[in-house]
Design a protein around this motif. Sequence first.
Motif, PDB file in Angstrom:
ATOM      1  N   MET A 110       0.968  -1.260  -0.044  1.00 10.93           N
ATOM      2  CA  MET A 110       0.114   0.064   0.016  1.00 10.93           C
ATOM      3  C   MET A 110       0.633   1.203   0.056  1.00 10.93           C
ATOM      4  SD  MET A 110      -2.854  -1.176   2.752  1.00 10.93           S
ATOM      5  CE  MET A 110      -3.847   0.524   2.394  1.00 10.93           C
ATOM      6  N   GLY A 111       0.536   2.281  -0.738  1.00 15.26           N
ATOM      7  CA  GLY A 111       1.442   3.362  -0.926  1.00 15.26           C
ATOM      8  C   GLY A 111       1.006   4.299   0.348  1.00 15.26           C
ATOM      9  N   ARG A 112       1.980   4.959   0.453  1.00 14.33           N
ATOM     10  CA  ARG A 112       1.785   6.128   1.647  1.00 14.33           C
ATOM     11  C   ARG A 112       0.863   7.173   1.221  1.00 14.33           C
ATOM     12  NH1 ARG A 112       7.442   7.730   4.062  1.00 14.33           N
ATOM     13  NH2 ARG A 112       6.047   8.837   5.497  1.00 14.33           N
ATOM     14  N   ALA A 113      -0.067   7.673   2.058  1.00 14.87           N
ATOM     15  CA  ALA A 113      -1.009   8.757   2.063  1.00 14.87           C
ATOM     16  C   ALA A 113      -0.386  10.073   1.831  1.00 14.87           C
ATOM     17  CB  ALA A 113      -1.898   9.050   3.021  1.00 14.87           C
ATOM     18  N   PRO A 114      -0.605  10.869   0.939  1.00 14.05           N
ATOM     19  CA  PRO A 114       0.037  12.128   0.438  1.00 14.05           C
ATOM     20  C   PRO A 114       0.072  13.023   1.578  1.00 14.05           C
ATOM     21  CG  PRO A 114      -1.892  12.078  -0.621  1.00 14.05           C
ATOM     22  CD  PRO A 114      -1.844  10.732  -0.096  1.00 14.05           C
ATOM     23  N   ILE A 115       1.287  13.882   1.931  1.00 17.54           N
ATOM     24  CA  ILE A 115       0.982  14.483   3.001  1.00 17.54           C
ATOM     25  C   ILE A 115       0.379  15.910   2.791  1.00 17.54           C
ATOM     26  CG2 ILE A 115       2.481  15.868   4.885  1.00 17.54           C
ATOM     27  CD1 ILE A 115       4.613  13.738   4.557  1.00 17.54           C
ATOM     28  N   ARG A 116      -0.437  16.323   3.642  1.00 14.65           N
ATOM     29  CA  ARG A 116      -1.262  17.743   3.255  1.00 14.65           C
ATOM     30  C   ARG A 116      -0.575  18.722   3.667  1.00 14.65           C
ATOM     31  NH1 ARG A 116      -7.751  16.793   4.071  1.00 14.65           N
ATOM     32  NH2 ARG A 116      -7.982  15.088   2.409  1.00 14.65           N
ATOM     33  N   LYS A 117      -0.145  19.808   2.906  1.00 19.24           N
ATOM     34  CA  LYS A 117       0.478  20.826   3.237  1.00 19.24           C
ATOM     35  C   LYS A 117      -0.523  21.955   4.064  1.00 19.24           C
ATOM     36  CE  LYS A 117       2.878  24.917   1.621  1.00 19.24           C
ATOM     37  NZ  LYS A 117       3.261  25.934   0.438  1.00 19.24           N
ATOM     38  N   LYS A 118       0.099  22.338   5.208  1.00 15.63           N
ATOM     39  CA  LYS A 118      -0.684  23.139   6.086  1.00 15.63           C
ATOM     40  C   LYS A 118      -0.673  24.731   5.472  1.00 15.63           C
ATOM     41  CE  LYS A 118      -1.370  24.569  10.850  1.00 15.63           C
ATOM     42  NZ  LYS A 118      -1.152  24.227  12.346  1.00 15.63           N
ATOM     43  N   HIS A 119      -1.713  24.996   5.239  1.00 23.37           N
ATOM     44  CA  HIS A 119      -1.691  26.479   4.418  1.00 23.37           C
ATOM     45  C   HIS A 119      -1.797  27.540   5.681  1.00 23.37           C
ATOM     46  CE1 HIS A 119      -1.997  24.961   0.361  1.00 23.37           C
ATOM     47  NE2 HIS A 119      -2.989  24.193   0.966  1.00 23.37           N
ATOM     48  N   ASN A 120      -1.127  28.806   5.294  1.00 22.61           N
ATOM     49  CA  ASN A 120      -1.294  29.873   6.337  1.00 22.61           C
ATOM     50  C   ASN A 120      -2.037  30.979   5.362  1.00 22.61           C
ATOM     51  OD1 ASN A 120      -0.145  32.739   6.991  1.00 22.61           O
ATOM     52  ND2 ASN A 120       0.521  31.002   8.597  1.00 22.61           N
ATOM     53  N   PHE A 121      -2.598  31.845   6.485  1.00 25.07           N
ATOM     54  CA  PHE A 121      -3.470  32.823   5.850  1.00 25.07           C
ATOM     55  C   PHE A 121      -2.650  33.784   4.733  1.00 25.07           C
ATOM     56  CE2 PHE A 121      -1.876  34.822   9.736  1.00 25.07           C
ATOM     57  CZ  PHE A 121      -1.301  35.787   9.298  1.00 25.07           C
ATOM     58  N   ASP A 122      -1.330  33.557   4.608  1.00 21.37           N
ATOM     59  CA  ASP A 122      -0.642  34.351   3.651  1.00 21.37           C
ATOM     60  C   ASP A 122      -0.386  33.595   2.260  1.00 21.37           C
ATOM     61  OD1 ASP A 122      -0.847  37.278   4.088  1.00 21.37           O
ATOM     62  OD2 ASP A 122       0.678  37.208   5.550  1.00 21.37           O
ATOM     63  N   ASP A 123      -0.605  32.293   2.376  1.00 23.32           N
ATOM     64  CA  ASP A 123      -0.410  31.462   1.242  1.00 23.32           C
ATOM     65  C   ASP A 123      -1.326  31.946  -0.019  1.00 23.32           C
ATOM     66  OD1 ASP A 123       1.565  30.386   2.659  1.00 23.32           O
ATOM     67  OD2 ASP A 123       0.174  28.756   3.068  1.00 23.32           O
ATOM     68  N   GLY A 124      -0.890  32.122  -1.258  1.00 24.51           N
ATOM     69  CA  GLY A 124      -1.771  32.108  -2.420  1.00 24.51           C
ATOM     70  C   GLY A 124      -0.962  32.862  -3.334  1.00 24.51           C
ATOM     71  N   GLU A 125      -1.789  33.366  -4.246  1.00 27.63           N
ATOM     72  CA  GLU A 125      -1.417  34.242  -5.160  1.00 27.63           C
ATOM     73  C   GLU A 125      -0.993  35.606  -4.786  1.00 27.63           C
ATOM     74  OE1 GLU A 125      -1.000  33.412  -8.479  1.00 27.63           O
ATOM     75  OE2 GLU A 125      -1.595  31.317  -7.910  1.00 27.63           O
ATOM     76  N   PRO A 126      -0.416  36.558  -5.700  1.00 29.11           N
ATOM     77  CA  PRO A 126       0.234  37.899  -5.232  1.00 29.11           C
ATOM     78  C   PRO A 126      -1.081  38.633  -4.961  1.00 29.11           C
ATOM     79  CG  PRO A 126       1.474  37.098  -6.911  1.00 29.11           C
ATOM     80  CD  PRO A 126       0.441  36.156  -6.757  1.00 29.11           C
ATOM     81  N   LEU A 127      -0.888  39.562  -4.038  1.00 28.58           N
ATOM     82  CA  LEU A 127      -2.290  40.588  -3.895  1.00 28.58           C
ATOM     83  C   LEU A 127      -2.049  41.807  -4.998  1.00 28.58           C
ATOM     84  CD1 LEU A 127      -2.149  40.807   0.062  1.00 28.58           C
ATOM     85  CD2 LEU A 127      -3.877  39.377  -1.585  1.00 28.58           C
ATOM     86  N   ALA A 128      -2.926  42.434  -4.969  1.00 28.59           N
ATOM     87  CA  ALA A 128      -3.264  43.678  -5.753  1.00 28.59           C
ATOM     88  C   ALA A 128      -2.401  44.676  -4.985  1.00 28.59           C
ATOM     89  CB  ALA A 128      -4.520  44.136  -6.103  1.00 28.59           C
ATOM     90  N   PRO A 129      -1.521  45.566  -5.743  1.00 32.18           N
ATOM     91  CA  PRO A 129      -0.638  46.527  -5.270  1.00 32.18           C
ATOM     92  C   PRO A 129      -1.250  47.277  -3.961  1.00 32.18           C
ATOM     93  CG  PRO A 129      -0.445  46.812  -7.591  1.00 32.18           C
ATOM     94  CD  PRO A 129      -1.679  45.822  -7.534  1.00 32.18           C
ATOM     95  N   TRP A 130      -2.625  47.717  -4.053  1.00 29.72           N
ATOM     96  CA  TRP A 130      -3.138  48.562  -3.057  1.00 29.72           C
ATOM     97  C   TRP A 130      -3.430  47.498  -1.564  1.00 29.72           C
ATOM     98  CZ3 TRP A 130      -7.912  47.363  -0.997  1.00 29.72           C
ATOM     99  CH2 TRP A 130      -8.812  46.424  -1.783  1.00 29.72           C
ATOM    100  N   ARG A 131      -3.664  46.426  -1.955  1.00 27.57           N
ATOM    101  CA  ARG A 131      -3.790  45.355  -0.950  1.00 27.57           C
ATOM    102  C   ARG A 131      -2.556  45.093  -0.459  1.00 27.57           C
ATOM    103  NH1 ARG A 131      -7.146  40.318  -2.754  1.00 27.57           N
ATOM    104  NH2 ARG A 131      -6.932  39.626  -0.645  1.00 27.57           N
ATOM    105  N   GLU A 132      -1.420  44.922  -1.008  1.00 24.98           N
ATOM    106  CA  GLU A 132      -0.120  44.590  -0.733  1.00 24.98           C
ATOM    107  C   GLU A 132       0.276  45.763   0.292  1.00 24.98           C
ATOM    108  OE1 GLU A 132       1.963  42.357  -0.517  1.00 24.98           O
ATOM    109  OE2 GLU A 132       1.491  40.822  -2.198  1.00 24.98           O
ATOM    110  N   LYS A 133       0.071  46.985  -0.261  1.00 25.88           N
ATOM    111  CA  LYS A 133       0.351  48.122   0.697  1.00 25.88           C
ATOM    112  C   LYS A 133      -0.321  48.085   2.153  1.00 25.88           C
ATOM    113  CE  LYS A 133       2.566  52.253   1.307  1.00 25.88           C
ATOM    114  NZ  LYS A 133       4.057  52.297   1.480  1.00 25.88           N
ATOM    115  N   ILE A 134      -1.481  47.925   1.960  1.00 23.86           N
ATOM    116  CA  ILE A 134      -2.155  47.598   3.201  1.00 23.86           C
ATOM    117  C   ILE A 134      -1.666  46.637   4.113  1.00 23.86           C
ATOM    118  CG2 ILE A 134      -4.438  47.396   4.563  1.00 23.86           C
ATOM    119  CD1 ILE A 134      -5.632  48.363   1.765  1.00 23.86           C
ATOM    120  N   HIS A 135      -1.285  45.343   3.433  1.00 26.40           N
ATOM    121  CA  HIS A 135      -0.618  44.344   4.345  1.00 26.40           C
ATOM    122  C   HIS A 135       0.654  45.025   4.728  1.00 26.40           C
ATOM    123  CE1 HIS A 135       1.545  40.535   4.972  1.00 26.40           C
ATOM    124  NE2 HIS A 135       0.554  40.096   4.971  1.00 26.40           N
ATOM    125  N   GLU A 136       1.382  45.624   3.946  1.00 21.56           N
ATOM    126  CA  GLU A 136       2.823  46.123   4.539  1.00 21.56           C
ATOM    127  C   GLU A 136       2.642  46.838   5.798  1.00 21.56           C
ATOM    128  OE1 GLU A 136       6.244  49.061   3.049  1.00 21.56           O
ATOM    129  OE2 GLU A 136       5.176  47.992   1.680  1.00 21.56           O
TER     130      GLU A 136
END
Length: 288
Positions: A1-27
């Motif tokens: 039996m193959g090993r079950a894939p390990i699920r990556k634990k996501h963080n609230f900042d994982d994902g696609e780049p934000l729009a510039p104005w959202r990046e500025k607020i984040h900064e």
Amino acid sequence: MGRAPIRKKHNFDDGEPLAPWREKIHEIIFEADTGWGKAFDVVLIISIFASVVAVMLDSVDSISAQYQTVLWLAEWSFTILFTIEYILRLICVRRPMLYARSFYGVVDLLSVLPTYLALFLTDAKYFLVIRILRVLRIFRIFKLASYIGEASLMMKALRNSHAKISVFLYTVILLVVIFGSLIYVIEGAENGFTSIPTSIYWAIVTLTTVGYGDISPQSPLGQFLASCIMVMGYGLIAVPTGIYSAEITRQAINEHRTKEVTNNACPVCAYEGHDADAEFCKKCGAEL
């Protein structure tokens, strides 16, 4: 039996780049190393302290009666300010729901809810003192990240010594049950020991050397037992302190925490507390 894939634990900042104005607020909101970011956080900390003081003053009848309007305006001003800030935090992260479920996200929400609940439940507004938990961000704001390592050391020592402390507490519980039952038999209801639970309460108060004095033994034998419990209490107090102190010392010797720690946040998962010479995040592995 193959090993079950390990699920990556996501963080609230994982994902696609934000729009510039959202990046500025984040900064500004999440980064304390920039001028605007530090200014924002300092103003936020001052506002939190001021709002908590306002809630405390409102609980004093004489002050509340004299400055009711001022305190009401202050409470709603701070609530609106923190509500806007909470919404902005959700806007400038890649996974808003993950942030909302995080520790700080829950605290941020609870810091504004009581005011709105007070429209229906009058005393709910006094729960606004939970806002004081938000000052935990002071570790990031004033470059106190090096203390995070010390806090981690203390938590690790507590985890490693919990078995010994649990055995100690179990022993204390047995002692107060035995002493409570004995004093109930010796003194009886005529001296205030109306039941075994009441007698156990007295034993706990006596063993911990608090001594409220609302119930006290009157017979010589009861007073002798109380004296033994009080003397024993002084010895018991030192036990968990010694266990914990010894574990902290052992952890400090084993780990030799000599590396400097930086408060720079990981650009991917926002984790802080990295070693000063670290090139990759110790949590998610992203390049710093």
